[in-house]
Design a protein around this motif. Structure first.
Motif, mmCIF file in Angstrom:
data_model
loop_
_atom_site.group_PDB
_atom_site.id
_atom_site.type_symbol
_atom_site.label_atom_id
_atom_site.label_comp_id
_atom_site.label_asym_id
_atom_site.label_seq_id
_atom_site.Cartn_x
_atom_site.Cartn_y
_atom_site.Cartn_z
ATOM 1 N N VAL A 171 0.853 -1.193 0.000
ATOM 2 C CA VAL A 171 0.000 0.000 0.000
ATOM 3 C C VAL A 171 0.894 1.251 0.000
ATOM 4 O O VAL A 171 0.916 2.011 0.976
ATOM 5 C CB VAL A 171 -0.962 0.000 1.215
ATOM 6 C CG1 VAL A 171 -2.110 -0.958 1.006
ATOM 7 C CG2 VAL A 171 -0.220 -0.358 2.508
ATOM 8 N N ARG A 212 -1.731 -1.224 -14.489
ATOM 9 C CA ARG A 212 -2.484 -0.418 -13.531
ATOM 10 C C ARG A 212 -3.963 -0.524 -13.841
ATOM 11 O O ARG A 212 -4.378 -0.427 -15.005
ATOM 12 C CB ARG A 212 -2.054 1.054 -13.587
ATOM 13 C CG ARG A 212 -2.851 1.923 -12.580
ATOM 14 C CD ARG A 212 -2.386 3.369 -12.537
ATOM 15 N NE ARG A 212 -2.629 4.095 -13.765
ATOM 16 C CZ ARG A 212 -1.696 4.614 -14.532
ATOM 17 N NH1 ARG A 212 -0.419 4.479 -14.191
ATOM 18 N NH2 ARG A 212 -1.991 5.253 -15.631
ATOM 19 N N HIS A 214 -7.580 1.253 -12.758
ATOM 20 C CA HIS A 214 -8.148 2.410 -12.092
ATOM 21 C C HIS A 214 -9.522 2.691 -12.686
ATOM 22 O O HIS A 214 -9.674 2.834 -13.909
ATOM 23 C CB HIS A 214 -7.241 3.628 -12.267
ATOM 24 C CG HIS A 214 -7.677 4.830 -11.473
ATOM 25 N ND1 HIS A 214 -7.883 4.780 -10.112
ATOM 26 C CD2 HIS A 214 -7.949 6.108 -11.852
ATOM 27 C CE1 HIS A 214 -8.246 5.975 -9.680
ATOM 28 N NE2 HIS A 214 -8.309 6.789 -10.715
ATOM 29 N N GLU A 270 -2.934 7.062 -9.547
ATOM 30 C CA GLU A 270 -3.423 6.271 -8.432
ATOM 31 C C GLU A 270 -4.136 5.030 -8.958
ATOM 32 O O GLU A 270 -4.653 5.006 -10.066
ATOM 33 C CB GLU A 270 -4.401 7.085 -7.587
ATOM 34 C CG GLU A 270 -3.765 8.116 -6.698
ATOM 35 C CD GLU A 270 -4.775 8.778 -5.775
ATOM 36 O OE1 GLU A 270 -4.504 8.878 -4.581
ATOM 37 O OE2 GLU A 270 -5.838 9.188 -6.283
ATOM 38 N N GLY A 271 -4.180 3.993 -8.123
ATOM 39 C CA GLY A 271 -4.932 2.809 -8.499
ATOM 40 C C GLY A 271 -4.251 1.538 -8.035
ATOM 41 O O GLY A 271 -3.289 1.553 -7.260
ATOM 42 N N THR A 272 -4.755 0.411 -8.534
ATOM 43 C CA THR A 272 -4.214 -0.907 -8.214
ATOM 44 C C THR A 272 -3.172 -1.289 -9.258
ATOM 45 O O THR A 272 -3.470 -1.300 -10.458
ATOM 46 C CB THR A 272 -5.321 -1.960 -8.172
ATOM 47 O OG1 THR A 272 -6.292 -1.575 -7.183
ATOM 48 C CG2 THR A 272 -4.773 -3.326 -7.823
ATOM 49 N N SER A 287 -0.602 -7.711 -6.068
ATOM 50 C CA SER A 287 -1.248 -6.423 -6.300
ATOM 51 C C SER A 287 -0.783 -5.416 -5.261
ATOM 52 O O SER A 287 -0.512 -5.768 -4.105
ATOM 53 C CB SER A 287 -2.778 -6.551 -6.250
ATOM 54 O OG SER A 287 -3.199 -6.963 -4.959
ATOM 55 N N GLN A 289 -1.715 -1.278 -3.926
ATOM 56 C CA GLN A 289 -2.680 -0.186 -3.981
ATOM 57 C C GLN A 289 -1.941 1.125 -3.755
ATOM 58 O O GLN A 289 -1.591 1.467 -2.633
ATOM 59 C CB GLN A 289 -3.773 -0.378 -2.944
ATOM 60 C CG GLN A 289 -4.920 0.603 -3.066
ATOM 61 C CD GLN A 289 -5.705 0.427 -4.357
ATOM 62 O OE1 GLN A 289 -5.934 -0.709 -4.792
ATOM 63 N NE2 GLN A 289 -6.104 1.517 -4.964
ATOM 64 N N THR A 291 -1.547 5.155 -3.611
ATOM 65 C CA THR A 291 -2.288 6.395 -3.389
ATOM 66 C C THR A 291 -1.310 7.566 -3.403
ATOM 67 O O THR A 291 -0.131 7.428 -3.071
ATOM 68 C CB THR A 291 -3.043 6.375 -2.049
ATOM 69 O OG1 THR A 291 -2.100 6.147 -0.979
ATOM 70 C CG2 THR A 291 -4.090 5.283 -2.034
#
Length: 462
Positions: A171, A212, A214, A270-272, A287, A289, A291
């Motif tokens: 994260v 990515r 999003h 931003e995103g996974t 994965s 995450q 931010t």
């Protein structure tokens, strides 16, 4: 209780505590039951055991109670360093079928069209997520459980780790405009012992993919097959990956690096993020995450003093919160301190937030307004403060403040008296300076007139 039974009980308690922690990971075995229904069964991965052997688990199907053998050591090392106070990781496992990578850029990884017989048999995909790391492993279980040689019969299934993909930044929080470095490591051990009889060729070719996701859309940012020929899709957004095996030893296990670097991160990034390591017919994916954040700057106007007579309404106070991200989560609170009541309390008056102003770097600005009621003489010397809360601010200091002092016309404070004295002193000095300048100009004009008159008299005499 006698001492010996007491020691045995303590030992059993320690083993149970360890097995319930990071020595054994509780998982869910997920399988498709048909018609879109997923069936979940409890399972467990025994990472290490005490001197008395594996603890009994009568609550588990022996085929879902796995004793892990990790020749590369990456999976075991990740759990061995797991912080004791961190939340328990979430683990899921499912069946896996070896298959070739479907992307065109990865077709050079496949040395033959059909899956080799060495990959036949059962496979398990284990996915572990937590705030500490994200991990994906392919395990090769034995066909049937085995009975461990101990006093109480325990049936457990041996499982060997073949491929592990791991990141220690699941994260990442990146400051707006700064570079993002997303770590990725992987380890591979050939799945069958027969590979030891084949010529030593070093680690196999691999492919690395970063994507990515999003708002429901996926983007391929980077793909690489180090050491293999073939046309690759161009990297997007100036992304770079350090894709390589750590060594070229002839025999496994091998470890590799797939760390991803993204320069000058912006809000739209931003995103996974999905990191996938492709081996011939085997894949592992984790994965992350990501931010983006930026701390706000806070200023208060008018400053530093607000002057108002009793019965008058002071000027409107504006708390400007500038260049922060994300846009959501901003809170502006107004406080009043000091005065006859003392302490700190909520300020009275009409409050509202302005519309959001967007900047070219992706950050935003917003202002909080406070319209005060008419002041009284008792409010002389009170201070107003705006307190800002935003997700980008650390938990230890989730507020920022700027204060104003309200100076009334009664009960002047020492600061007011000093200010009035300095103002009078400066005004007196200014008046004296203007008087000196006026006198000097008058003297110069008189001198010029006398000189002109003397010159005219001399001309008449001639």
């Amino acid at each position: 209780m006698k001492p010996l039974p007491l020691l045995v009980a303590v030992a059993l308690g320690l083993v149970t505590a360890v097995s319930a922690g990071l020595a054994a990971i509780e998982c869910w075995f997920v399988e498709d039951a048909g018609r879109g229904i997923l069936n979940k069964k409890p399972a467990s991965l025994l990472l290490r055991q005490g001197p008395m052997g594996p603890p009994p688990r009568p609550d588990l199907d022996p085929k879902l109670y796995f004793k892990v053998d990790d020749p590369a050591g990456m999976l075991l090392a990740a759990f061995r360093r797991y912080p004791s106070g961190a939340p328990a990781p979430h683990c899921e496992m499912s069946r896996f079928i070896p298959f070739p990578a479907s992307a065109n850029w990865a077709r050079h990884l496949i040395p033959q069209r059909s899956c080799p017989r060495a990959l036949d048999g059962d496979w398990l995909l284990v996915s572990v997520s937590s705030t500490v790391f994200s991990l994906s492993s392919l395990l090769r279980p034995q066909p049937e459980p085995q009975q461990e040689p101990q006093q109480e019969p325990v049936f457990i299934t041996m499982a060997t780790v073949v491929l592990t993909v791991l990141t220690h930044s699941p994260v990442p929080r990146i400051q707006l405009g700064k570079d993002a470095v997303l770590d990725l490591s992987f380890a591979y051990m050939p799945p069958v012992l027969e590979d030891a009889l084949s010529p030593a060729t070093g680690p196999p070719p691999f492919g690395l993919e970063w994507r990515r996701q999003h708002r429901g859309k996926g983007y391929l940012l980077l793909a690489a097959t180090p050491g293999l020929a073939g046309e690759m899709p161009p990297a997007q957004e100036k992304a770079v990956a350090f894709a390589a095996w750590d060594d070229n030893e002839p025999w496994g296990p091998w470890t590799g690096n797939g760390t991803f670097w993204l320069p000058a991160v912006k809000p739209f990034q931003e995103g996974t993020y999905l990191a996938t390591v492709h081996l011939p017919y085997l894949q592992g994916q984790v994965s992350l995450q990501l931010t983006v954040h930026k701390h706000p700057k806070v200023s208060l106007t008018p400053a530093p003093l607000v002057w108002a007579a009793p019965g008058e309404t002071p000027p409107e106070l504006i708390c400007l919160v500038s260049h922060f991200y994300p846009e959501e989560g901003l809170e502006v609170e107004w406080e009043i301190r000091g005065g006859s009541e003392g302490g700190s309390r909520k300020a009275e008056g009409e409050t509202w937030l302005s519309t959001v102003r967007h900047h070219s770097d992706g950050s935003v600005s917003q202002a909080g307004h406070l319209r005060l009621p008419p002041v009284t003489a008792n409010q002389h010397g009170v201070r107003y403060a705006c307190r800002v809360r935003h997700p980008s601010l650390p938990a230890s200091r989730r507020s920022a403040e700027v204060t104003l002092e309200v100076a009334g016309l009664s009960q002047p404070s020492i600061e007011d008296s000093v200010g009035l004295f300095l103002s009078a002193f400066l005004l007196l000095g200014l008046m004296k300076a203007l008087g000196w300048i006026a006198a000097y100009r008058t003297i110069r004009e008189d001198s010029r007139e006398k000189a002109a008159a003397a010159s005219l008299d001399s001309k008449k005499l001639q």
